[in-house]
Design a protein around this motif. Structure first.
Motif: not given
Length: 55
Positions: A16-31, A47-52
Motif C-alpha cells: 500500500e502507498r501508506s507503507d512507503s513512508p514507513h519503509r523509507l524510514d526503515a531503510l534510513a534507519t538501517l543505513l 513525479g512530485t517529490l514527497l520526501r528526501e
C-alpha cells in the motif's frame, strides 16, 4: 490431503502507498546503523517529490 503446514501466501499486489513512508524510514534507519551515507527520495505517482532524507 497434504501433510504439513500451508506454504506462506504470496502477495500479488504491491504494498500500500501508506507503507512507503514507513519503509523509507526503515531503510534510513538501517543505513544509519551501518554508518553508510545516503540520499533517499520518495516521489508521488505524478513525479512530485514527497520526501528526501540525507545523511
Amino acid at each position: 490431503m497434504r501433510d504439513g503446514p500451508d506454504p506462506p501466501r504470496r502477495r500479488d499486489r504491491p504494498p500500500e502507498r501508506s507503507d512507503s513512508p514507513h519503509r523509507l524510514d526503515a531503510l534510513a534507519t538501517l543505513l544509519t546503523r551501518f554508518g553508510l551515507p545516503y540520499t533517499l527520495e520518495l516521489y508521488a505517482e505524478d513525479g512530485t517529490l514527497l520526501r528526501e532524507l540525507r545523511r
